[in-house]
Write an enzyme that holds these catalytic residues in place. Structure first.
Site, PDB file in Angstrom:
ATOM      1  N   SER A 169       0.818  -1.221   0.000  1.00  0.00           N
ATOM      2  CA  SER A 169       0.000   0.000   0.000  1.00  0.00           C
ATOM      3  C   SER A 169       0.850   1.269   0.000  1.00  0.00           C
ATOM      4  O   SER A 169       1.954   1.297   0.551  1.00  0.00           O
ATOM      5  CB  SER A 169      -0.878  -0.023   1.252  1.00  0.00           C
ATOM      6  OG  SER A 169      -1.441   1.240   1.481  1.00  0.00           O
ATOM      7  N   TYR A 192      -2.247   5.588  -4.059  1.00  0.00           N
ATOM      8  CA  TYR A 192      -3.279   6.591  -3.818  1.00  0.00           C
ATOM      9  C   TYR A 192      -2.710   7.885  -4.364  1.00  0.00           C
ATOM     10  O   TYR A 192      -1.615   8.303  -3.948  1.00  0.00           O
ATOM     11  CB  TYR A 192      -3.535   6.784  -2.323  1.00  0.00           C
ATOM     12  CG  TYR A 192      -4.361   5.717  -1.652  1.00  0.00           C
ATOM     13  CD1 TYR A 192      -5.600   5.341  -2.156  1.00  0.00           C
ATOM     14  CD2 TYR A 192      -3.912   5.113  -0.480  1.00  0.00           C
ATOM     15  CE1 TYR A 192      -6.373   4.384  -1.513  1.00  0.00           C
ATOM     16  CE2 TYR A 192      -4.675   4.148   0.176  1.00  0.00           C
ATOM     17  CZ  TYR A 192      -5.904   3.791  -0.359  1.00  0.00           C
ATOM     18  OH  TYR A 192      -6.649   2.852   0.281  1.00  0.00           O
ATOM     19  N   THR A 218      -5.576   2.830  -7.041  1.00  0.00           N
ATOM     20  CA  THR A 218      -6.864   2.646  -6.352  1.00  0.00           C
ATOM     21  C   THR A 218      -7.753   3.857  -6.581  1.00  0.00           C
ATOM     22  O   THR A 218      -7.362   4.993  -6.288  1.00  0.00           O
ATOM     23  CB  THR A 218      -6.628   2.413  -4.844  1.00  0.00           C
ATOM     24  OG1 THR A 218      -5.857   1.216  -4.710  1.00  0.00           O
ATOM     25  CG2 THR A 218      -7.942   2.245  -4.094  1.00  0.00           C
ATOM     26  N   LYS A 303      -7.713  -0.317  -9.479  1.00  0.00           N
ATOM     27  CA  LYS A 303      -8.340  -1.077  -8.380  1.00  0.00           C
ATOM     28  C   LYS A 303      -9.598  -0.370  -7.888  1.00  0.00           C
ATOM     29  O   LYS A 303      -9.561   0.832  -7.581  1.00  0.00           O
ATOM     30  CB  LYS A 303      -7.348  -1.232  -7.222  1.00  0.00           C
ATOM     31  CG  LYS A 303      -7.910  -1.994  -6.022  1.00  0.00           C
ATOM     32  CD  LYS A 303      -6.802  -2.351  -5.047  1.00  0.00           C
ATOM     33  CE  LYS A 303      -7.298  -3.179  -3.872  1.00  0.00           C
ATOM     34  NZ  LYS A 303      -7.998  -2.416  -2.849  1.00  0.00           N
ATOM     35  N   SER A 325     -13.205  -4.715  -7.009  1.00  0.00           N
ATOM     36  CA  SER A 325     -13.041  -4.554  -5.557  1.00  0.00           C
ATOM     37  C   SER A 325     -13.901  -3.398  -5.076  1.00  0.00           C
ATOM     38  O   SER A 325     -14.085  -2.412  -5.801  1.00  0.00           O
ATOM     39  CB  SER A 325     -11.557  -4.268  -5.267  1.00  0.00           C
ATOM     40  OG  SER A 325     -11.348  -3.924  -3.912  1.00  0.00           O
ATOM     41  N   HIS A 327     -13.023  -2.301  -1.940  1.00  0.00           N
ATOM     42  CA  HIS A 327     -12.164  -1.934  -0.811  1.00  0.00           C
ATOM     43  C   HIS A 327     -12.574  -2.703   0.448  1.00  0.00           C
ATOM     44  O   HIS A 327     -12.513  -2.190   1.561  1.00  0.00           O
ATOM     45  CB  HIS A 327     -12.255  -0.421  -0.552  1.00  0.00           C
ATOM     46  CG  HIS A 327     -10.943   0.234  -0.252  1.00  0.00           C
ATOM     47  ND1 HIS A 327     -10.259   0.992  -1.162  1.00  0.00           N
ATOM     48  CD2 HIS A 327     -10.186   0.246   0.872  1.00  0.00           C
ATOM     49  CE1 HIS A 327      -9.149   1.468  -0.614  1.00  0.00           C
ATOM     50  NE2 HIS A 327      -9.078   1.014   0.617  1.00  0.00           N
TER      51      HIS A 327
HETATM   52  C1  LIG Z   1      -7.652  -2.145   7.167  1.00  0.00           C
HETATM   53  C2  LIG Z   1      -7.694  -2.098   5.675  1.00  0.00           C
HETATM   54  C3  LIG Z   1      -6.820  -1.252   5.019  1.00  0.00           C
HETATM   55  C4  LIG Z   1      -6.815  -1.212   3.624  1.00  0.00           C
HETATM   56  N1  LIG Z   1      -5.913  -0.404   2.993  1.00  0.00           N
HETATM   57  C5  LIG Z   1      -5.907  -0.351   1.645  1.00  0.00           C
HETATM   58  C6  LIG Z   1      -4.945   0.441   0.979  1.00  0.00           C
HETATM   59  O1  LIG Z   1      -4.103   1.067   1.597  1.00  0.00           O
HETATM   60  N2  LIG Z   1      -5.010   0.473  -0.378  1.00  0.00           N
HETATM   61  C7  LIG Z   1      -5.951  -0.219  -1.100  1.00  0.00           C
HETATM   62  O2  LIG Z   1      -5.970  -0.147  -2.329  1.00  0.00           O
HETATM   63  N3  LIG Z   1      -6.832  -1.011  -0.480  1.00  0.00           N
HETATM   64  C8  LIG Z   1      -6.827  -1.108   0.869  1.00  0.00           C
HETATM   65  N4  LIG Z   1      -7.719  -1.934   1.491  1.00  0.00           N
HETATM   66  C9  LIG Z   1      -8.606  -2.803   0.689  1.00  0.00           C
HETATM   67  C10 LIG Z   1      -7.929  -4.151   0.378  1.00  0.00           C
HETATM   68  O3  LIG Z   1      -6.885  -3.975  -0.544  1.00  0.00           O
HETATM   69  C11 LIG Z   1      -8.926  -5.172  -0.211  1.00  0.00           C
HETATM   70  O4  LIG Z   1      -9.555  -4.590  -1.321  1.00  0.00           O
HETATM   71  C12 LIG Z   1      -9.963  -5.656   0.793  1.00  0.00           C
HETATM   72  O5  LIG Z   1      -9.427  -5.740   2.085  1.00  0.00           O
HETATM   73  C13 LIG Z   1     -10.487  -7.027   0.393  1.00  0.00           C
HETATM   74  O6  LIG Z   1     -11.573  -7.396   1.197  1.00  0.00           O
HETATM   75  P1  LIG Z   1     -11.474  -8.358   2.474  1.00  0.00           P
HETATM   76  O7  LIG Z   1     -10.838  -7.576   3.562  1.00  0.00           O
HETATM   77  O8  LIG Z   1     -12.907  -8.685   2.739  1.00  0.00           O
HETATM   78  O9  LIG Z   1     -10.670  -9.574   2.084  1.00  0.00           O
HETATM   79  C14 LIG Z   1      -7.735  -2.002   2.881  1.00  0.00           C
HETATM   80  C15 LIG Z   1      -8.598  -2.864   3.563  1.00  0.00           C
HETATM   81  C16 LIG Z   1      -8.576  -2.929   4.935  1.00  0.00           C
HETATM   82  C17 LIG Z   1      -9.501  -3.885   5.624  1.00  0.00           C
END
Ligand SMILES: Cc1cc2nc3c(=O)[nH]c(=O)nc-3n(C[C@H](O)[C@H](O)[C@H](O)COP(=O)(O)O)c2cc1C
Length: 432
Positions: A169, A192, A218, A303, A325, A327
């Site tokens: 990230s 980002y 993203t 994304k 996705s 997120h």
């Molecule tokens: C605590 C947390 C932080 C996240 N941080 C980012 C991030 O910095 N960049 C990003 O593109 N997605 C981020 N995501 C989304 C994840 O990349 C991913 O799309 C998502 O967690 C998938 O779903 P799941 O948690 O149900 O497996 C984050 C998700 C969580 C839960």
């Protein structure tokens, strides 16, 4: 028994630093008061120690004891401080899209075939010329040192041990150079966009120089997200957080913009770009994808896509692939599981680009359904953090091993011996 005040002070400091006490909302002043108070106070303090350190028999004590990925969640909850836990579990509004992600997999049933020789199984996937043992990608997830002191490094070591793709990230708490060294191979880097193109370009160039073959842009947080659960859990955290968070209260991800966060511990953002800021006018549009492409030789992924229209636009603007996705249900409260969005997107893409799907993947059957409905790979977020928060690298490795084992079982049971063989013919809507 009389204790030396110095060792008592150290003991209190040690206890107060423990996530167990933090997660129970017990801070250092409370502990100091109890331990230095009347015999009654002291007995209350020792009662607290007993209560919090006693092993709950319903919790696994070792990563190897887990039967499924859910076994890690309560252990992680116990070890991760409440505000950080809130950051992990939050969705938006009433968190309903997190549930929609999970429910989506229940809308599809399997159509297993019989009497196929499944003695030899290949779960590997090729992504940009690199062969990974399974299609399970470690999604970009910010601030991993909030869950375990080794953070992204522990995840990189697990990804190395099990040969998985890791995506780092923008708001990681470890630099891309250190993560690639720990992974022993390139990782992809998630972007980002910032409000200063000069800064964004410098970050992209840094990831490229570090050896990342792909950048994952993203795009699903450009309007901000309303993370109530994170705030509510944060209120339970009585620690003094000024050491890590400006103003003392952790508030990551509030607006969805990176510029207004406390970025001191985010190596990608902490270093200001040399040169004059180039302020952005408005938020990014599709031209931005082209701008990224013109800036770097890395492959570009987008994304956060949920519609075939945007999938087509991504391809038209030169993306090599996309992450279907939402997120993890923390962008918009769309109430649409990502697996529900996948068939239309796969139909539109027709193999012209890599399609990763993430959101709610918790079982081998979820992975199988995603592959059947057109995904090239799947991503996990929270499950590997449950592993990380519980048992560090070992926990992440165990989560990956469990999902792989479950995938292997369903592949064999369905009569499919490679990912390519998992086609739409192996699933159907449950009410069909
Ligand atoms: C605590 C947390 C932080 C996240 N941080 C980012 C991030 O910095 N960049 C990003 O593109 N997605 C981020 N995501 C989304 C994840 O990349 C991913 O799309 C998502 O967690 C998938 O779903 P799941 O948690 O149900 O497996 C984050 C998700 C969580 C839960």
């Amino acid at each position: 028994m009389k204790t030396d005040p110095n060792s008592r002070r150290n003991f209190v400091r040690f206890l107060a630093a423990s996530p167990l006490f933090a997660s129970a909302g017990i801070d250092q002043p409370t502990l100091t008061r109890l331990f230095s108070g009347t015999p009654r106070d002291q007995s209350e303090a020792f009662g607290l120690v007993d209560e919090l350190t006693a092993q709950d028999p319903t919790l696994i004590a070792n990563a190897a004891d887990a039967l499924d990925v859910f076994d890690f969640e309560p252990v992680a909850k116990k070890k991760i401080p409440p505000a950080h836990w809130g950051y992990l579990i939050t969705g938006t509004d009433d968190d309903a899209t997190i549930k929609a992600n999970r429910d989506g997999y229940q809308k599809w049933a399997l159509r297993p075939r019989r009497l196929v020789d499944v003695s030899k199984l290949d779960t590997s996937v090729d992504l940009l010329g690199h062969k990974y043992d399974t299609p399970i990608v470690l999604c970009p997830l910010g601030s991993q040192r909030a869950f375990n002191s080794e953070g992204e490094l522990a995840v990189a070591r697990a990804a190395k041990a099990k040969n998985h793709l890791q995506v780092l990230s923008t708001v990681a708490t470890t630099s891309i150079e250190d993560v690639i060294a720990a992974r022993g191979a390139p990782v992809w880097w998630q972007l980002y966009a910032t409000g200063d193109w000069n800064q964004t370009r410098a970050m992209i160039k840094r990831a490229e120089a570090a050896g990342a073959p792909a950048i994952v842009f993203t795009v699903d947080l450009l309007g901000g997200s309303n993370r109530e659960t994170m705030f509510r859990e944060g209120l339970l955290d009585t620690r003094n957080c000024v050491q890590c968070h400006a103003g003392g209260r952790p508030a990551p991800g509030v607006s969805g913009r990176v510029d207004d966060r406390d970025n001191r511990r985010k190596p990608a953002l902490a270093v200001p770009a040399p040169g004059t800021p180039i302020p952005e006018v408005g938020t990014p549009t599709w031209d931005y994808v082209k701008r990224i492409k013109d800036t770097t030789s890395m492959k570009v992924f987008v994304k956060g896509l949920l519609t075939p229209e945007d999938a087509e636009l991504a391809i038209q603007h030169g993306a090599s692939g996309m992450f279907v996705s939402n997120h993890g249900g923390r962008a918009d409260n769309s109430l649409r599981g990502t697996i529900e969005c996948l068939p239309d997107i796969a139909k539109q893409v027709k193999g012209r680009a890599i399609v990763e799907l993430d959101g709610g993947i918790r079982r081998g059957t979820d992975i199988f359904k995603a592959m059947a409905l057109g995904a090239t790979a799947v991503g996990i977020g929270r499950p590997y953090i449950w592993g990380l928060g519980s048992f560090g690298q070992e926990g992440v490795e165990a989560v990956l091993a469990i999902l792989r084992r479950e995938l292997e079982i369903v592949m064999r049971q369905a009569g499919t011996t490679s990912l390519k063989q998992i086609t739409p013919a192996y699933v159907l809507p449950r009410n069909a």
